[in-house]
Motif scaffolding. Structure first.
Motif, PDB file in Angstrom:
ATOM      1  N   PHE A 195      -3.909  21.952  -6.564  1.00 34.88           N
ATOM      2  CA  PHE A 195      -5.296  20.987  -7.781  1.00 34.88           C
ATOM      3  C   PHE A 195      -5.902  19.202  -7.849  1.00 34.88           C
ATOM      4  CE2 PHE A 195      -3.764  25.969  -8.948  1.00 34.88           C
ATOM      5  CZ  PHE A 195      -4.968  26.328  -8.650  1.00 34.88           C
ATOM      6  N   GLY A 196      -4.113  18.921  -7.160  1.00 34.14           N
ATOM      7  CA  GLY A 196      -4.740  17.412  -6.780  1.00 34.14           C
ATOM      8  C   GLY A 196      -3.728  17.080  -8.327  1.00 34.14           C
ATOM      9  N   GLN A 197      -2.469  18.009  -8.019  1.00 33.06           N
ATOM     10  CA  GLN A 197      -1.648  17.129  -9.973  1.00 33.06           C
ATOM     11  C   GLN A 197      -0.411  17.368  -9.354  1.00 33.06           C
ATOM     12  OE1 GLN A 197      -3.510  17.059 -13.068  1.00 33.06           O
ATOM     13  NE2 GLN A 197      -4.710  17.332 -11.784  1.00 33.06           N
ATOM     14  N   LEU A 198       0.134  16.016  -9.328  1.00 30.21           N
ATOM     15  CA  LEU A 198       1.139  14.940  -8.516  1.00 30.21           C
ATOM     16  C   LEU A 198       2.719  16.295  -9.385  1.00 30.21           C
ATOM     17  CD1 LEU A 198       1.839  12.906  -7.697  1.00 30.21           C
ATOM     18  CD2 LEU A 198       3.048  11.883  -9.745  1.00 30.21           C
ATOM     19  N   THR A 199       3.625  16.632  -8.367  1.00 26.57           N
ATOM     20  CA  THR A 199       4.472  17.289  -8.163  1.00 26.57           C
ATOM     21  C   THR A 199       5.400  16.830  -8.526  1.00 26.57           C
ATOM     22  OG1 THR A 199       5.182  17.265  -5.888  1.00 26.57           O
ATOM     23  CG2 THR A 199       3.139  19.192  -6.401  1.00 26.57           C
ATOM     24  N   SER A 254      -6.002   4.873  -7.538  1.00 28.44           N
ATOM     25  CA  SER A 254      -7.380   5.557  -7.224  1.00 28.44           C
ATOM     26  C   SER A 254      -7.642   5.898  -8.422  1.00 28.44           C
ATOM     27  CB  SER A 254      -7.124   6.347  -5.999  1.00 28.44           C
ATOM     28  OG  SER A 254      -7.873   7.539  -6.262  1.00 28.44           O
ATOM     29  N   PRO A 255      -9.410   6.364  -8.702  1.00 32.86           N
ATOM     30  CA  PRO A 255      -8.954   7.569  -9.805  1.00 32.86           C
ATOM     31  C   PRO A 255      -9.421   8.719  -9.674  1.00 32.86           C
ATOM     32  CG  PRO A 255     -10.939   6.456  -8.955  1.00 32.86           C
ATOM     33  CD  PRO A 255     -10.118   6.127  -7.816  1.00 32.86           C
ATOM     34  N   LEU A 256      -8.602   9.283  -8.319  1.00 30.30           N
ATOM     35  CA  LEU A 256      -7.891  10.474  -8.876  1.00 30.30           C
ATOM     36  C   LEU A 256      -6.599  10.675  -9.244  1.00 30.30           C
ATOM     37  CD1 LEU A 256      -9.698  11.041  -4.764  1.00 30.30           C
ATOM     38  CD2 LEU A 256     -10.017  11.420  -7.065  1.00 30.30           C
ATOM     39  N   PRO A 257      -6.402  12.169 -10.531  1.00 26.10           N
ATOM     40  CA  PRO A 257      -5.109  12.013 -10.469  1.00 26.10           C
ATOM     41  C   PRO A 257      -3.571  12.238 -10.495  1.00 26.10           C
ATOM     42  CG  PRO A 257      -7.048  13.893 -11.770  1.00 26.10           C
ATOM     43  CD  PRO A 257      -7.416  12.904 -10.404  1.00 26.10           C
ATOM     44  N   ARG A 258      -3.947  12.486  -8.844  1.00 31.22           N
ATOM     45  CA  ARG A 258      -2.529  12.569  -8.209  1.00 31.22           C
ATOM     46  C   ARG A 258      -2.125  10.782  -8.664  1.00 31.22           C
ATOM     47  NH1 ARG A 258      -6.385  13.756  -5.234  1.00 31.22           N
ATOM     48  NH2 ARG A 258      -7.310  13.344  -2.762  1.00 31.22           N
ATOM     49  N   ALA A 259      -2.990  10.280  -7.476  1.00 28.84           N
ATOM     50  CA  ALA A 259      -2.865   8.219  -7.417  1.00 28.84           C
ATOM     51  C   ALA A 259      -2.339   7.638  -9.191  1.00 28.84           C
ATOM     52  CB  ALA A 259      -4.225   7.917  -7.061  1.00 28.84           C
ATOM     53  N   GLU A 260      -3.578   8.295  -9.603  1.00 25.90           N
ATOM     54  CA  GLU A 260      -2.833   7.768 -10.899  1.00 25.90           C
ATOM     55  C   GLU A 260      -1.785   8.203 -12.144  1.00 25.90           C
ATOM     56  OE1 GLU A 260      -5.437   7.390 -15.541  1.00 25.90           O
ATOM     57  OE2 GLU A 260      -5.702   8.878 -14.147  1.00 25.90           O
ATOM     58  N   ALA A 261      -1.414   8.733 -11.710  1.00 26.53           N
ATOM     59  CA  ALA A 261      -0.036   9.269 -12.432  1.00 26.53           C
ATOM     60  C   ALA A 261       1.236   8.860 -11.530  1.00 26.53           C
ATOM     61  CB  ALA A 261      -0.114  10.541 -12.214  1.00 26.53           C
ATOM     62  N   SER A 262       0.929   8.541  -9.788  1.00 26.74           N
ATOM     63  CA  SER A 262       1.682   7.814  -9.227  1.00 26.74           C
ATOM     64  C   SER A 262       1.912   6.872  -9.544  1.00 26.74           C
ATOM     65  CB  SER A 262       1.901   8.238  -7.636  1.00 26.74           C
ATOM     66  OG  SER A 262       1.708   9.399  -7.412  1.00 26.74           O
ATOM     67  N   LEU A 279       0.812  -1.238  -0.378  1.00 23.92           N
ATOM     68  CA  LEU A 279       0.358   0.179   0.085  1.00 23.92           C
ATOM     69  C   LEU A 279       0.886   0.847   0.480  1.00 23.92           C
ATOM     70  CD1 LEU A 279      -2.569  -1.128   2.708  1.00 23.92           C
ATOM     71  CD2 LEU A 279      -2.990  -0.962   0.823  1.00 23.92           C
ATOM     72  N   ALA A 280       0.489   2.028  -1.002  1.00 26.02           N
ATOM     73  CA  ALA A 280       1.336   2.950  -1.284  1.00 26.02           C
ATOM     74  C   ALA A 280       0.217   3.992  -1.064  1.00 26.02           C
ATOM     75  CB  ALA A 280       2.078   3.229  -2.001  1.00 26.02           C
ATOM     76  N   ARG A 281       0.455   5.645  -0.192  1.00 23.35           N
ATOM     77  CA  ARG A 281      -0.547   6.866  -0.468  1.00 23.35           C
ATOM     78  C   ARG A 281       0.227   7.266  -2.119  1.00 23.35           C
ATOM     79  NH1 ARG A 281      -0.893  11.715   3.845  1.00 23.35           N
ATOM     80  NH2 ARG A 281      -1.857  13.370   2.247  1.00 23.35           N
ATOM     81  N   HIS A 282      -0.682   8.209  -2.712  1.00 24.38           N
ATOM     82  CA  HIS A 282       0.355   8.580  -3.765  1.00 24.38           C
ATOM     83  C   HIS A 282       1.286   9.622  -3.222  1.00 24.38           C
ATOM     84  CE1 HIS A 282      -1.660  12.506  -2.492  1.00 24.38           C
ATOM     85  NE2 HIS A 282      -2.623  11.395  -1.956  1.00 24.38           N
ATOM     86  N   GLY A 283       2.424  10.113  -4.341  1.00 16.02           N
ATOM     87  CA  GLY A 283       3.385  11.262  -4.520  1.00 16.02           C
ATOM     88  C   GLY A 283       2.716  12.942  -3.891  1.00 16.02           C
ATOM     89  N   ALA A 284       3.533  13.464  -3.786  1.00 14.91           N
ATOM     90  CA  ALA A 284       3.343  14.759  -3.169  1.00 14.91           C
ATOM     91  C   ALA A 284       2.475  15.329  -4.309  1.00 14.91           C
ATOM     92  CB  ALA A 284       4.092  15.746  -2.858  1.00 14.91           C
TER      93      ALA A 284
END
Length: 200
Positions: free
Chosen positions: A17-21, A46-54, A8-13
């Motif tokens: 706006f919820g976009q990965l830095t 997760s469906p959210l962009p920060r998780a998908e990009a991670s 399990l991992a939380r998305h990156g920072a």
């Protein structure tokens, strides 16, 4: 004995706006490097962009491993405790949640457990799955693995791309192998996602 290994991992920072830095992308890449030596079967996000990009960033280090969305991993409040079981410092956090929102959150939390916290059958092969999700969902799965009261998800936080591992083994209760491990991150990329304060 068959084991289902969940990483399990939380998305990156992410930004406001919820976009990965850039830091979040680096964190996810370093997590991918850490996982590269394992026989990963799938990466779920997760469906959210920060998780998908991670998920796609870390999966660059996992050739041929499928990456897919899982709606159960989306960010939500899994359980709203009664005032009597809520620490005083959390009482204001739940202001404004109505019964319908509470029921929807609990339904998602139950679906998360049903899909991913399942002990395998004896005739199933071992599996290794990565879940890129959010702090509350990791807290809920930890709470479930410990068979703790529902309100105990409160206060369990995860840093961005910190690694938590739970093993589900046939005939045994779940094992929390590690929680919030950041050893793959250099010091300047650790503890993002937590309030700013002195950290070890």
């Amino acid at each position: 004995m068959t084991t289902r290994h969940l990483y399990l991992a939380r998305h990156g920072a992410a930004d406001a706006f919820g976009q990965l830095t850039d830091a979040g992308r680096k964190q996810a890449s370093l997590l991918g490097e850490r996982l590269a030596g394992l026989p990963i079967d799938a990466v779920w996000h997760s469906p959210l962009p920060r998780a998908e990009a991670s998920a796609y960033e870390l999966a660059r280090h996992l050739p041929d491993v499928p990456v897919a969305e899982a709606a159960e991993l989306t960010d939500h409040v899994p359980y709203i405790p009664d005032p009597a079981e809520t620490p005083a410092s959390w009482l204001g956090f739940f202001d404004g949640y109505d019964a319908a929102e509470a029921a929807e959150g609990r339904e998602l939390a139950d679906a998360l457990v049903q899909r991913f916290a399942r002990t395998p059958d004896r005739d199933e092969p071992d599996t290794h799955e990565v879940l890129v999700t959010h702090a509350y969902q990791i807290a809920w799965l930890i709470r479930h693995a410990m068979d703790a009261p529902p309100s105990r998800w409160l206060g369990l936080n995860s840093a961005n791309t910190a690694l938590t591992v739970i093993d589900y083994r046939t005939g045994l209760p779940p094992t929390i192998v590690m929680f919030n491990d950041m050893s793959h991150l250099p010091a300047h990329l650790r503890w993002t996602g937590f309030p700013a304060t002195a950290r070890p």
